[in-house]
Design a protein around this motif. Structure first.
Motif, PDB file in Angstrom:
ATOM      1  N   ASP A  45       0.846  -1.219   0.144  1.00 18.47           N
ATOM      2  CA  ASP A  45      -0.030  -0.012  -0.062  1.00 18.47           C
ATOM      3  C   ASP A  45       0.882   1.519   0.054  1.00 18.47           C
ATOM      4  O   ASP A  45       0.307   2.407   0.063  1.00 18.47           O
ATOM      5  N   ASP A  46       2.092   1.135  -0.149  1.00 17.33           N
ATOM      6  CA  ASP A  46       3.084   2.111  -0.125  1.00 17.33           C
ATOM      7  C   ASP A  46       3.443   2.601  -1.360  1.00 17.33           C
ATOM      8  O   ASP A  46       4.171   2.174  -2.151  1.00 17.33           O
ATOM      9  N   PRO A  47       2.862   3.842  -1.914  1.00 19.56           N
ATOM     10  CA  PRO A  47       3.200   4.110  -3.147  1.00 19.56           C
ATOM     11  C   PRO A  47       4.743   4.356  -3.590  1.00 19.56           C
ATOM     12  O   PRO A  47       5.454   4.363  -4.686  1.00 19.56           O
ATOM     13  N   ALA A  48       5.484   4.768  -2.369  1.00 25.31           N
ATOM     14  CA  ALA A  48       6.894   5.098  -2.437  1.00 25.31           C
ATOM     15  C   ALA A  48       7.791   3.879  -2.557  1.00 25.31           C
ATOM     16  O   ALA A  48       8.767   3.985  -3.134  1.00 25.31           O
ATOM     17  N   ALA A  49       7.161   2.643  -2.476  1.00 26.51           N
ATOM     18  CA  ALA A  49       7.621   1.475  -2.600  1.00 26.51           C
ATOM     19  C   ALA A  49       7.774   0.965  -3.887  1.00 26.51           C
ATOM     20  O   ALA A  49       8.277  -0.150  -4.261  1.00 26.51           O
ATOM     21  N   ALA A  50       6.935   1.463  -4.806  1.00 26.06           N
ATOM     22  CA  ALA A  50       6.645   0.954  -6.237  1.00 26.06           C
ATOM     23  C   ALA A  50       7.919   0.940  -6.752  1.00 26.06           C
ATOM     24  O   ALA A  50       8.685   1.616  -6.767  1.00 26.06           O
ATOM     25  N   VAL A  51       8.121  -0.119  -7.821  1.00 23.36           N
ATOM     26  CA  VAL A  51       9.106  -0.309  -8.704  1.00 23.36           C
ATOM     27  C   VAL A  51       8.994   0.495  -9.849  1.00 23.36           C
ATOM     28  O   VAL A  51       7.893   0.074 -10.614  1.00 23.36           O
ATOM     29  N   LEU A  52       9.787   1.387 -10.408  1.00 22.89           N
ATOM     30  CA  LEU A  52       9.399   2.002 -11.648  1.00 22.89           C
ATOM     31  C   LEU A  52      10.530   1.443 -12.700  1.00 22.89           C
ATOM     32  O   LEU A  52      11.325   0.789 -12.516  1.00 22.89           O
ATOM     33  N   ASP A  53       9.873   1.278 -13.960  1.00 22.17           N
ATOM     34  CA  ASP A  53      10.521   1.020 -15.175  1.00 22.17           C
ATOM     35  C   ASP A  53      10.734   2.313 -16.034  1.00 22.17           C
ATOM     36  O   ASP A  53      11.567   2.018 -17.114  1.00 22.17           O
ATOM     37  N   GLY A  54      10.415   3.508 -15.728  1.00 23.79           N
ATOM     38  CA  GLY A  54      10.698   4.716 -16.270  1.00 23.79           C
ATOM     39  C   GLY A  54      10.156   5.733 -15.518  1.00 23.79           C
ATOM     40  O   GLY A  54       9.111   5.715 -14.913  1.00 23.79           O
ATOM     41  N   GLU A  55      10.719   7.051 -15.945  1.00 20.26           N
ATOM     42  CA  GLU A  55      10.157   8.154 -15.331  1.00 20.26           C
ATOM     43  C   GLU A  55      10.603   9.172 -16.562  1.00 20.26           C
ATOM     44  O   GLU A  55      11.837   9.430 -16.746  1.00 20.26           O
ATOM     45  N   THR A  56       9.686  10.574 -16.509  1.00 16.10           N
ATOM     46  CA  THR A  56       9.693  11.467 -17.721  1.00 16.10           C
ATOM     47  C   THR A  56       9.382  12.946 -16.671  1.00 16.10           C
ATOM     48  O   THR A  56       8.298  12.943 -16.539  1.00 16.10           O
ATOM     49  N   PRO A  57      10.489  13.512 -16.552  1.00 20.08           N
ATOM     50  CA  PRO A  57      10.088  15.053 -15.896  1.00 20.08           C
ATOM     51  C   PRO A  57       9.063  15.635 -16.968  1.00 20.08           C
ATOM     52  O   PRO A  57       9.254  15.888 -18.333  1.00 20.08           O
ATOM     53  N   ILE A  58       8.223  16.541 -16.250  1.00 25.49           N
ATOM     54  CA  ILE A  58       7.194  17.412 -17.082  1.00 25.49           C
ATOM     55  C   ILE A  58       7.185  18.869 -16.807  1.00 25.49           C
ATOM     56  O   ILE A  58       7.491  19.612 -17.702  1.00 25.49           O
ATOM     57  N   GLY A  59       7.706  19.096 -15.412  1.00 27.66           N
ATOM     58  CA  GLY A  59       7.793  20.257 -15.203  1.00 27.66           C
ATOM     59  C   GLY A  59       8.216  20.758 -13.738  1.00 27.66           C
ATOM     60  O   GLY A  59       8.400  19.631 -13.067  1.00 27.66           O
ATOM     61  N   GLY A  60       8.490  21.935 -13.260  1.00 24.90           N
ATOM     62  CA  GLY A  60       8.998  21.908 -11.995  1.00 24.90           C
ATOM     63  C   GLY A  60      10.123  23.302 -11.882  1.00 24.90           C
ATOM     64  O   GLY A  60       9.991  24.145 -12.824  1.00 24.90           O
ATOM     65  N   GLY A  61      10.576  23.596 -10.846  1.00 21.76           N
ATOM     66  CA  GLY A  61      11.224  24.926 -10.704  1.00 21.76           C
ATOM     67  C   GLY A  61      11.450  25.200  -9.354  1.00 21.76           C
ATOM     68  O   GLY A  61      11.534  24.310  -8.233  1.00 21.76           O
ATOM     69  N   VAL A  62      11.806  26.425  -8.845  1.00 14.73           N
ATOM     70  CA  VAL A  62      12.100  26.736  -7.553  1.00 14.73           C
ATOM     71  C   VAL A  62      11.122  28.057  -7.139  1.00 14.73           C
ATOM     72  O   VAL A  62      10.850  28.639  -7.771  1.00 14.73           O
ATOM     73  N   LEU A  63      10.567  27.677  -5.709  1.00  9.99           N
ATOM     74  CA  LEU A  63      10.002  28.831  -5.206  1.00  9.99           C
ATOM     75  C   LEU A  63      10.612  29.420  -4.158  1.00  9.99           C
ATOM     76  O   LEU A  63      10.974  28.805  -3.386  1.00  9.99           O
ATOM     77  N   VAL A  64      10.700  30.879  -4.276  1.00 10.65           N
ATOM     78  CA  VAL A  64      11.808  31.392  -3.439  1.00 10.65           C
ATOM     79  C   VAL A  64      11.117  31.832  -2.084  1.00 10.65           C
ATOM     80  O   VAL A  64       9.963  32.032  -1.990  1.00 10.65           O
ATOM     81  N   HIS A  65      11.680  31.813  -1.058  1.00  5.55           N
ATOM     82  CA  HIS A  65      11.214  32.169   0.361  1.00  5.55           C
ATOM     83  C   HIS A  65      10.960  33.735   0.116  1.00  5.55           C
ATOM     84  O   HIS A  65      11.902  34.402  -0.350  1.00  5.55           O
ATOM     85  N   GLY A  66       9.864  34.212   0.715  1.00  4.49           N
ATOM     86  CA  GLY A  66       9.476  35.371   0.807  1.00  4.49           C
ATOM     87  C   GLY A  66       8.799  35.895  -0.479  1.00  4.49           C
ATOM     88  O   GLY A  66       8.210  37.017  -0.349  1.00  4.49           O
ATOM     89  N   GLY A  67       7.996  34.790  -1.114  1.00  2.00           N
ATOM     90  CA  GLY A  67       7.039  35.008  -2.058  1.00  2.00           C
ATOM     91  C   GLY A  67       7.201  35.005  -3.304  1.00  2.00           C
ATOM     92  O   GLY A  67       6.439  34.698  -4.347  1.00  2.00           O
ATOM     93  N   GLY A  68       8.671  35.437  -3.846  1.00  2.00           N
ATOM     94  CA  GLY A  68       8.872  35.202  -5.405  1.00  2.00           C
ATOM     95  C   GLY A  68       8.831  33.713  -5.769  1.00  2.00           C
ATOM     96  O   GLY A  68       8.977  32.935  -4.889  1.00  2.00           O
ATOM     97  N   SER A  69       8.913  33.646  -6.804  1.00  2.00           N
ATOM     98  CA  SER A  69       8.783  32.387  -7.727  1.00  2.00           C
ATOM     99  C   SER A  69       9.467  32.137  -8.759  1.00  2.00           C
ATOM    100  O   SER A  69       9.448  33.157  -9.435  1.00  2.00           O
ATOM    101  N   HIS A  70       9.858  30.913  -9.408  1.00  2.00           N
ATOM    102  CA  HIS A  70      10.267  30.746 -10.520  1.00  2.00           C
ATOM    103  C   HIS A  70       9.898  29.280 -11.052  1.00  2.00           C
ATOM    104  O   HIS A  70      10.121  28.342 -10.091  1.00  2.00           O
ATOM    105  N   PHE A  71       9.165  29.192 -12.268  1.00  2.00           N
ATOM    106  CA  PHE A  71       8.882  27.832 -12.369  1.00  2.00           C
ATOM    107  C   PHE A  71       8.992  27.713 -13.785  1.00  2.00           C
ATOM    108  O   PHE A  71       8.759  28.634 -14.547  1.00  2.00           O
ATOM    109  N   ARG A  72       8.855  26.895 -14.517  1.00  2.00           N
ATOM    110  CA  ARG A  72       8.774  26.272 -15.909  1.00  2.00           C
ATOM    111  C   ARG A  72       7.576  26.440 -16.635  1.00  2.00           C
ATOM    112  O   ARG A  72       6.616  26.196 -15.975  1.00  2.00           O
ATOM    113  N   ALA A  73       7.394  27.375 -17.505  1.00  2.00           N
ATOM    114  CA  ALA A  73       6.294  27.569 -18.300  1.00  2.00           C
ATOM    115  C   ALA A  73       6.107  26.686 -19.669  1.00  2.00           C
ATOM    116  O   ALA A  73       5.554  27.172 -20.371  1.00  2.00           O
ATOM    117  N   ARG A  74       6.896  25.585 -19.648  1.00  2.00           N
ATOM    118  CA  ARG A  74       7.051  24.855 -20.998  1.00  2.00           C
ATOM    119  C   ARG A  74       5.744  24.534 -21.401  1.00  2.00           C
ATOM    120  O   ARG A  74       5.371  24.374 -22.578  1.00  2.00           O
TER     121      ARG A  74
END
Length: 346
Positions: A295-324
């Motif tokens: 029942d633990d999703p973190a324990a699943a065995v993967l056969d592949g992974e593809t990043p889609i998006g992400g970035g950094v959220l800055v402390h204090g309210g600023g943000s930066h993220f991918r708009a791909r």
């Protein structure tokens, strides 16, 4: 007598397989551009692909072989010239009963490529269930989506500048295809909380779709090189549990489906350990699960992974993220309009 009939049928079937392998070779010889694209696609390696071979070893099901190696007798599991084609030219384009075409050169072709048979089907034990369950339901998802009036090829085989379909058939291992499918945004909503919004904008089905264990991972982690923090993670997908039917047999039942559907954007709030006073890195990735573990999703065995998006959220309210995803959506809308104009002019 029965043995003789059986041997004759086997011989006829083997000859038919050889003929279709030869036909596929002929297609490649006359259409080198499309063939080169197809040879780099997941359709070409549908049977020989290592993750599929590992899955087949765990569950040697004939109905799996029938889709991943349609030119081979589904009772056979060996890698042969017929199965090595994977999903080839003949499987998609040629009539099941091939006869000379009207142009005297081609064999009779399908009027349209039919993706339904291999991209929506039930569990093998459906006949024993009180309520059959779709193992994959991409076709139904597409039919009820805003893109239901468009064919699968409009996304997965886009036309090039010359009007020819791209036969690389981009799917889950292509980051650009996944980025076009989703609009993703993230923001901080508290000292240690972030909110991630996901909406389907460029896909005619749920994200993820297809194999029942595919999922999205949404994660975030406070950035501290001196004191590494534990990530916060959530997974969106279909979830299953064992259920006993009225007949007494055990079946796999779906108990939840929180994927991002075409008509239902998703919003998640993550509590990120140690994020107060620190920048936060966040991500969204598409994961192909080989098999779950308990029942633990973190324990699943993967056969592949593809990043889609992400970035950094800055402390204090600023943000930066991918708009791909937003850029890719504009590109896809432009290409779709161009294809529509070209088809109208013909």
């Amino acid at each position: 007598m029965l043995l003789a009939i059986h041997l004759w049928l086997v011989a006829v079937g083997a000859q038919a397989i050889v003929d279709r392998v030869a036909m596929n070779v002929a297609c490649i010889g006359c259409h080198p551009i499309q063939a080169a694209q197809w040879e780099g696609s997941e359709h070409a390696t549908a049977y020989t692909d290592a993750p599929f071979q590992a899955a087949l070893l765990r569950e040697p099901q004939a109905f799996c072989r029938a889709c991943h190696a349609p030119e081979q007798d589904a009772r056979l599991s060996a890698i042969t010239p017929a199965s090595s084609i994977g999903v080839g030219c003949v499987g998609c384009h040629l009539d099941p009963v091939a006869t000379p075409g009207a142009d005297g050169r081609h064999l009779s072709m399908r009027a349209a490529v039919d993706c339904d048979g291999c991209h929506e089907f039930g569990f093998p034990d459906d006949a024993l269930r009180a309520h059959p369950l779709a193992m994959q339901r991409t076709v139904s998802e597409h039919r009820s989506s805003p893109f239901g009036d468009q064919g699968c090829a409009s996304c997965h085989l886009p036309r090039d500048a010359a009007g020819l379909h791209d036969h690389r058939i981009a799917v889950t291992r292509d980051p650009d295809t996944l980025a076009r499918a989703l609009a993703i945004a993230a923001e901080r909503v508290g000292p240690s909380r972030i909110r991630v919004r996901l909406a389907v904008v460029g896909a005619g089905h749920a994200v993820p779709t297809g194999d029942l264990f595919r999922r999205l991972e949404i994660g975030a982690m406070a950035i501290d090189p001196h004191d590494p923090q534990r990530p916060a993670r959530r997974w969106l997908g279909r979830r299953f549990a064992t259920r006993v039917e009225p007949t007494g047999i055990e079946v796999i039942a779906e108990v939840a489906d929180d994927r991002v559907h075409a008509d239902a954007p998703r919003e998640l709030v993550l509590e990120v350990p140690g994020a107060d006073g620190r920048d936060v890195v966040w991500w969204v990735s598409h994961q192909r699960v080989a098999f779950p573990r308990g029942d633990d999703p973190a324990a699943a065995v993967l056969d592949g992974e593809t990043p889609i998006g992400g970035g950094v959220l800055v402390h204090g309210g600023g943000s930066h993220f991918r708009a791909r995803a937003d850029h890719a959506r504009r590109d896809r809308d432009r290409d779709r309009d161009r294809d529509r104009d070209r088809d109208r002019d013909r």
